[in-house]
Scaffold this motif. Structure first.
Motif, PDB file in Angstrom:
ATOM      1  N   UNK A  61       0.737  -1.369  -0.125  1.00 46.97           N
ATOM      2  CA  UNK A  61       0.277   0.240   0.178  1.00 46.97           C
ATOM      3  C   UNK A  61       0.878   1.239  -0.221  1.00 46.97           C
ATOM      4  N   UNK A  62       2.009   0.964  -0.973  1.00 48.43           N
ATOM      5  CA  UNK A  62       2.883   2.047  -0.660  1.00 48.43           C
ATOM      6  C   UNK A  62       2.530   3.630  -1.430  1.00 48.43           C
ATOM      7  N   UNK A  63       1.433   3.132  -2.223  1.00 50.66           N
ATOM      8  CA  UNK A  63       0.639   4.158  -2.759  1.00 50.66           C
ATOM      9  C   UNK A  63       0.312   4.776  -2.511  1.00 50.66           C
ATOM     10  N   UNK A  64      -0.514   4.664  -0.717  1.00 51.25           N
ATOM     11  CA  UNK A  64      -1.006   5.255  -0.337  1.00 51.25           C
ATOM     12  C   UNK A  64       0.004   6.056   0.845  1.00 51.25           C
ATOM     13  N   UNK A  65       0.628   5.171   0.523  1.00 53.68           N
ATOM     14  CA  UNK A  65       1.407   6.258   2.597  1.00 53.68           C
ATOM     15  C   UNK A  65       2.752   7.128   1.913  1.00 53.68           C
ATOM     16  N   UNK A  87       8.952  -1.497  -1.442  1.00 48.47           N
ATOM     17  CA  UNK A  87       7.647  -0.831  -1.238  1.00 48.47           C
ATOM     18  C   UNK A  87       6.989  -0.763  -2.163  1.00 48.47           C
ATOM     19  N   UNK A  88       5.825  -1.134  -2.398  1.00 41.28           N
ATOM     20  CA  UNK A  88       5.409  -1.401  -3.962  1.00 41.28           C
ATOM     21  C   UNK A  88       3.181  -1.501  -3.099  1.00 41.28           C
ATOM     22  N   UNK A  89       2.597  -2.096  -4.258  1.00 41.66           N
ATOM     23  CA  UNK A  89       1.230  -2.227  -3.945  1.00 41.66           C
ATOM     24  C   UNK A  89       1.491  -3.833  -4.172  1.00 41.66           C
ATOM     25  N   UNK A  90       0.527  -4.460  -3.831  1.00 39.62           N
ATOM     26  CA  UNK A  90       0.280  -5.612  -4.313  1.00 39.62           C
ATOM     27  C   UNK A  90      -0.780  -5.770  -5.075  1.00 39.62           C
ATOM     28  N   UNK A  91      -1.149  -4.830  -5.759  1.00 44.46           N
ATOM     29  CA  UNK A  91      -2.463  -4.628  -6.632  1.00 44.46           C
ATOM     30  C   UNK A  91      -2.174  -4.356  -8.677  1.00 44.46           C
ATOM     31  N   UNK A  92      -0.566  -4.161  -8.476  1.00 47.36           N
ATOM     32  CA  UNK A  92       0.228  -3.267  -9.296  1.00 47.36           C
ATOM     33  C   UNK A  92       0.886  -4.874  -9.833  1.00 47.36           C
ATOM     34  N   UNK A 129      -1.625 -10.363   2.062  1.00 50.67           N
ATOM     35  CA  UNK A 129      -1.247 -11.193   2.117  1.00 50.67           C
ATOM     36  C   UNK A 129      -2.019 -11.886   0.651  1.00 50.67           C
ATOM     37  N   UNK A 130      -3.220 -11.835   0.888  1.00 52.68           N
ATOM     38  CA  UNK A 130      -3.298 -12.503   0.122  1.00 52.68           C
ATOM     39  C   UNK A 130      -3.962 -11.924  -1.367  1.00 52.68           C
ATOM     40  N   UNK A 131      -3.720 -10.710  -1.352  1.00 49.81           N
ATOM     41  CA  UNK A 131      -3.823  -9.637  -3.025  1.00 49.81           C
ATOM     42  C   UNK A 131      -2.306 -10.684  -3.673  1.00 49.81           C
ATOM     43  N   UNK A 132      -1.609 -10.964  -2.459  1.00 46.13           N
ATOM     44  CA  UNK A 132       0.273 -10.659  -3.107  1.00 46.13           C
ATOM     45  C   UNK A 132      -0.128 -12.089  -4.074  1.00 46.13           C
ATOM     46  N   UNK A 133      -0.368 -13.547  -2.894  1.00 45.08           N
ATOM     47  CA  UNK A 133      -0.584 -14.365  -3.523  1.00 45.08           C
ATOM     48  C   UNK A 133      -0.973 -14.842  -4.609  1.00 45.08           C
ATOM     49  N   UNK A 134      -2.092 -14.141  -4.813  1.00 41.23           N
ATOM     50  CA  UNK A 134      -2.991 -13.939  -5.712  1.00 41.23           C
ATOM     51  C   UNK A 134      -2.030 -13.599  -7.005  1.00 41.23           C
ATOM     52  N   UNK A 135      -1.680 -12.342  -7.073  1.00 42.49           N
ATOM     53  CA  UNK A 135      -1.573 -11.624  -7.971  1.00 42.49           C
ATOM     54  C   UNK A 135       0.483 -12.876  -8.378  1.00 42.49           C
ATOM     55  N   UNK A 136       1.315 -13.177  -7.888  1.00 46.43           N
ATOM     56  CA  UNK A 136       1.847 -13.609  -7.680  1.00 46.43           C
ATOM     57  C   UNK A 136       1.801 -15.847  -8.407  1.00 46.43           C
ATOM     58  N   UNK A 137       0.682 -15.678  -8.026  1.00 50.21           N
ATOM     59  CA  UNK A 137      -0.097 -16.940  -8.453  1.00 50.21           C
ATOM     60  C   UNK A 137      -0.747 -16.769  -9.891  1.00 50.21           C
TER      61      UNK A 137
END
Length: 314
Positions: A61-65, A87-92, A129-137
């Motif tokens: 959520x670095x895009x919010x910080x 720093x990153x956004x797991x949605x990107x 965490x779940x957003x990261x998992x889904x994006x990685x896979x």
């Protein structure tokens, strides 16, 4: 207000994580970039340090910080042994694509057919965490929700042929030592709603915003902030949005909820609630409250005030 939230499944998750850590090569710890240290679970630190496992800290959520605060946190964590912070956004997707390479750099002897890289993703509830998992896979393997503690059991999944991911449930810790940590966690939506009173959390958030991001409040809601306190901010939001109860009084509960939603979504702007410098000041000035039966100690007002000092600019 002292916020504590440790549902029963979290204790089971902690025990399971301790078992899994033994066969883990690397910990990927997901933090909230707006409150990195407040969202850093000390139990995770204890588990990985006991097994001497390296750690990739993802400030999600670095895009919010606040970018200035985030840079200071990256410098802070990257100075620690066995730690790399990013720093990153797991949605990107472009941000998430960097994670496997960063992980491999911390365990270069792994990720081969005979020795797959075993990574455990850890962090507090609702941190991504779940957003990261889904994006990685690149597929939905973990439930994602707007409420904390959606994931309640571990999942073991393969990222390519030579990388294994273990997704763990979001865990807080049994006792949050500093009251402001609990309030920051609650403001950032890491705590179940049954453990907090939104008006109190929103008032804390408003006071923090007045100290460091007052212009954001004026830009969002249109009222001046000179000489007002946190309660007045909530009242101002109610008036500007015309939130009224049936009897005509201002609906402060709805206004508090609006302020929290605007902070969580980024509608207020890019905001960080702590920096390494403010954290150091908190630890240096905090005086624990007197427990029943311990007798009188020195006045704690200095410590409480220290927790709400403006965030030092880097």
């Amino acid at each position: 207000m002292s916020i504590q939230w440790f549902p029963g499944h979290m204790n089971a998750a902690r025990k399971k994580a301790a078992e899994t850590m033994e066969s883990t090569d690397l910990v990927i710890e997901v933090l909230d970039a707006r409150i990195p240290q407040a969202s850093c679970n000390p139990m995770v630190e204890q588990l990985r340090n006991f097994r001497q496992r390296p750690c990739l800290k993802i400030l999600n959520k670095s895009d919010l910080a606040d970018p200035h605060a985030t840079k200071a946190w990256l410098d802070f964590y990257n100075a620690q042994k066995g730690v790399h912070a990013v720093a990153l956004s797991c949605k990107k997707p472009s941000d998430v694509a960097k994670v496997p390479g960063l992980a491999l750099a911390l365990a270069p002897h792994r990720a081969v057919p005979t020795k797959p890289l075993r990574m455990m993703i850890m962090g507090i509830p609702n941190v991504g965490k779940s957003t990261l998992m889904n994006a990685l896979l690149k597929k939905r393997v973990a439930n994602v929700g707007d409420e904390p503690a959606v994931t309640k059991v571990q999942q073991r999944l393969y990222l390519g042929k030579n990388m294994i991911l273990v997704d763990t449930p979001g865990m807080l810790w049994p006792k949050i030592a500093h009251p402001t940590d609990g309030l920051m966690l609650a403001a950032s939506h890491a705590v179940g709603v049954n453990a907090l009173i939104e008006e109190e959390v929103a008032t804390f958030l408003a006071e923090r915003l007045l100290l460091n991001y007052a212009k954001f409040l004026t830009a969002r809601y249109g009222f001046p902030t000179e000489g007002i306190d946190g309660v007045s901010v909530i009242e101002g939001v109610a008036k500007k949005r015309a939130y009224r109860l049936k009897g005509g009084e201002w609906d402060l509960e709805k206004a508090a909820h609006t302020l929290l939603l605007d902070y969580r979504s980024g509608a207020l702007g890019r905001i960080s609630l702590e920096t390494p410098a403010s954290r150091e000041h908190l630890l240096a000035t905090y005086v624990p409250p007197v427990l029943l039966g311990q007798g009188k100690t020195t006045d704690v007002s200095q410590g409480e005030q220290g927790e709400l000092d403006p965030l030092p600019r880097q």
